[in-house]
Design an enzyme around this catalytic site. Structure first.
Site, PDB file in Angstrom:
ATOM      1  N   SER A  86       0.704  -1.262   0.130  1.00  0.00           N
ATOM      2  CA  SER A  86      -0.068  -0.094   0.165  1.00  0.00           C
ATOM      3  C   SER A  86       0.912   1.254   0.049  1.00  0.00           C
ATOM      4  CB  SER A  86      -0.865  -0.074   1.122  1.00  0.00           C
ATOM      5  OG  SER A  86      -2.041   0.996   0.967  1.00  0.00           O
ATOM      6  N   ASP A 109      -5.889  -4.133  -1.922  1.00  0.00           N
ATOM      7  CA  ASP A 109      -4.780  -3.616  -1.301  1.00  0.00           C
ATOM      8  C   ASP A 109      -3.994  -4.596  -0.370  1.00  0.00           C
ATOM      9  OD1 ASP A 109      -3.350  -2.413   1.192  1.00  0.00           O
ATOM     10  OD2 ASP A 109      -4.319  -0.719   0.551  1.00  0.00           O
TER      11      ASP A 109
END
Length: 259
Positions: free
Chosen positions: A40, A153
């Site tokens: 991320s 993610d």
């Protein structure tokens, strides 16, 4: 023979600006980095650094903008609130439109295959495409279709991606965890959004705390003073906290490299 050092930069939205300070301090201390993995926000900062982008310039940029200006609402609302195209273009510019094969420091990032429910490691093709996939926070950013898969993610399953560095032959793994780590929090005045964020943090911590042993050294910048996911008003203090965490751990890092 010198030990090979891997650096795992964890997920954490705006708290992840601490990674800039971590990289600055390691560079200034002369600690070599042979490979970087990112999840991320860690993928964003790690990918940008891996191509040789100047960290001081990146810091000046981050502390001078409002990240909200780079958020693009998606209509109709399917898959996520935000398209993520503006942020991806920003990443493309800062990574000089390079591929994984063109980085100065080997780099990889983690994502979650939303259909198979498993972690994938991306290390081929344009950097900005894979980084965009790794930052696809569920509900916030639209998932990314890449290589015939639907990715979200990487922090959903792997907040600090240490294991992949070991798999790539790194001898010493330094992890950087900027997320919630079990502290008491007063939630009495939390609204729905804040409570949702805190709930996600609780789940991530439950996964992360058992995997910290995968790192030889886990840096934990104290950045929980950062509120929200996209604020840059506290980026300077966050970056400084990243630097502090390295300086505190330098004796232990040097000892590991000398053993």
């Amino acid at each position: 023979m010198r030990k090979k050092v891997g650096l795992a930069l964890g997920a954490g939205s705006a708290k992840g600006f601490a990674h800039i300070g971590v990289l600055q301090a390691l560079e200034e201390a002369g600690i070599p980095i042979d490979m970087i993995s990112g999840s991320s926000m860690g993928a964003i900062i790690g990918g940008i650094y891996s191509v040789g982008t100047d960290l001081d310039m990146l810091q000046r940029f981050i502390t001078s903008i409002k990240l909200y200006d780079y958020l693009d609402v998606k209509l109709p609302l399917t898959g996520g609130l935000l398209k993520g195209e503006r942020l991806q273009e920003l990443v493309r510019v800062f990574t000089h439109n390079k591929t994984f094969a063109e980085t100065k420091i080997p780099f990889c990032c983690v994502v979650v295959d939303a259909e198979a429910g498993k972690l994938d490691v991306l290390e081929e093709g344009p950097l900005h495409e894979s980084i965009r996939a790794s930052m696809s926070m569920p509900g916030f950013f639209e998932p990314v279709k890449l290589n015939g898969k639907t990715y979200i993610d990487g922090g959903v399953l792997e907040r600090v991606p240490c294991k992949t560095l070991r798999d790539h032959g790194m001898d010493v793994i330094i992890g950087v965890d900027v997320g919630y780590h079990g502290d008491m929090k007063d939630v009495s005045d939390y609204g729905a959004y804040s409570m949702l964020n805190h709930t996600i943090s609780l789940m991530q911590w439950e996964l992360t705390k058992y995997r910290r042993e995968e790192a030889d050294i886990m840096l934990v910048p104290e950045v929980l003073f950062v509120n929200g996911r996209f604020q840059t008003d506290q980026a300077g203090a966050t970056i400084e906290e990243g630097r502090r965490s390295v300086l505190e751990a330098l004796p232990a890092i040097r000892k590991l490299l000398e053993e």
